[in-house]
Motif scaffolding. Sequence first.
Motif, PDB file in Angstrom:
ATOM      1  N   GLY A  66       0.873  -1.186  -0.099  1.00 28.88           N
ATOM      2  CA  GLY A  66      -0.064   0.052   0.032  1.00 28.88           C
ATOM      3  C   GLY A  66       0.967   1.118  -0.020  1.00 28.88           C
ATOM      4  O   GLY A  66       2.157   1.204   0.375  1.00 28.88           O
ATOM      5  N   GLU A  67       0.185   2.287  -0.349  1.00 29.68           N
ATOM      6  CA  GLU A  67       1.132   3.595  -0.419  1.00 29.68           C
ATOM      7  C   GLU A  67       0.509   4.480   0.788  1.00 29.68           C
ATOM      8  O   GLU A  67      -0.808   4.839   0.691  1.00 29.68           O
TER       9      GLU A  67
ATOM     10  N   GLU B 238       0.532   7.331   1.150  1.00 28.39           N
ATOM     11  CA  GLU B 238      -0.163   9.170   0.864  1.00 28.39           C
ATOM     12  C   GLU B 238      -1.546   8.683   0.720  1.00 28.39           C
ATOM     13  O   GLU B 238      -2.230   9.610   0.862  1.00 28.39           O
ATOM     14  N   TYR B 239      -1.879   7.448   0.120  1.00 28.96           N
ATOM     15  CA  TYR B 239      -3.365   6.965   0.069  1.00 28.96           C
ATOM     16  C   TYR B 239      -4.184   6.538   1.246  1.00 28.96           C
ATOM     17  O   TYR B 239      -5.227   6.205   1.159  1.00 28.96           O
ATOM     18  N   ALA B 240      -3.391   6.217   2.421  1.00 28.83           N
ATOM     19  CA  ALA B 240      -3.830   5.613   3.511  1.00 28.83           C
ATOM     20  C   ALA B 240      -4.679   6.561   4.022  1.00 28.83           C
ATOM     21  O   ALA B 240      -4.242   7.978   4.295  1.00 28.83           O
ATOM     22  N   ASP B 241      -5.792   6.238   4.780  1.00 25.33           N
ATOM     23  CA  ASP B 241      -6.439   7.398   5.616  1.00 25.33           C
ATOM     24  C   ASP B 241      -6.044   7.580   6.957  1.00 25.33           C
ATOM     25  O   ASP B 241      -5.101   6.978   7.307  1.00 25.33           O
TER      26      ASP B 241
END
Lengths: 204, 204
Positions: free
Chosen positions: A179-180, A182-185
Amino acid sequence: MQLPSALLEQAVSEFSKLPGIGRKTALRLVLHLLKQDTEKVEQFTEAVIRMRKETHLCQRCFNIADQQLCSICSDMHRKQDLICVVENIRDVIAIENTQQFSGTYHVLGGVISPLDGVGPDQLQIDRLLRRTVEEPVAELIFALSPTIQGDTTIYYIQKKLQPTTIRFTTIARGIAFGGELEYADEMTLARSLQHRMPVEQLRM
Amino acid sequence: MQLPSALLEQAVSEFSKLPGIGRKTALRLVLHLLKQDTEKVEQFTEAVIRMRKETHLCQRCFNIADQQLCSICSDMHRKQDLICVVENIRDVIAIENTQQFSGTYHVLGGVISPLDGVGPDQLQIDRLLRRTVEEPVAELIFALSPTIQGDTTIYYIQKKLQPTTIRFTTIARGIAFGGELEYADEMTLARSLQHRMPVEQLRM
């Protein structure tokens, strides 16, 4: 889409009731079956109807079962005092496929969600509580959705079981493999900072 | 993906045989059926098996039919001397849905393709030739794939019917509505230049 045969129409309309299957896809599937030998189609429908009529829920964990107990509950090589609590059968299958878990399961049938009209009574929570009395249970691993509903369900069950010596754990939450950041909540990111772990564990 | 029930496994494996359905999708569909009432599942399997056992091919045009003749052939409001020659039943359904065609059909069952072992004898070409003798036929519209195999099939049928007063036409070939010129292949582009048409026809 008008079809030239009422029987074809009926079969297409039945297939379109399945999740994610639109009328066009349904037609493709039905025309495929139309081209098969009658025996092949009978084999298909018999497998479906037998699956529905002859499987039932495991009397102990509510996983799908061909016998009274499911294949996992009746496997004496598995740790019977380690119970992984999940929402549904699909979760059992997903965890089984990791080949990392050698305990048993308990399928709740969902999570507590008052807005959807799902209270503790609609779920197999009472049966889980009874299992902790009837069987020696060392640990409950909660593998529920990481949502408020999931957390509420964990909290409810834990509270109902107090006082107890049972260990309560939940599967780790954090950034998914691959996962990246910057896209994690924010919630996930905040929790994964809070529950940071020694780098050495990455190699385990 | 290992499943905890042999009956579930069988149903999933049957569903995975359908085109475009992988094991994960099959499992989703099967678990959906598992949640339904038994009567709903019986309704599903009965519609499928009846469709396979009780439909047959129209004796005249080889479209799918509930009776001896399909609903299109037995509709006397349709122009019986106008025959649209197609490859398969899906093509009939596609053309019917345009609501622009009021003739009848003839389903060949494919196109001549020696590399795939499909010769004229594997197709319903003889029955089409016989129809032109037994019925008054004014025009044959070929709605076949715009490929070498499709063109070969048109050529073969046309040759077999000479000499004749029947008019032979094919559906127009050109740039699809909404298509982009730069992505069209050269053959299509060249042909659409060659068969250019008066701008007035766009408004028809």
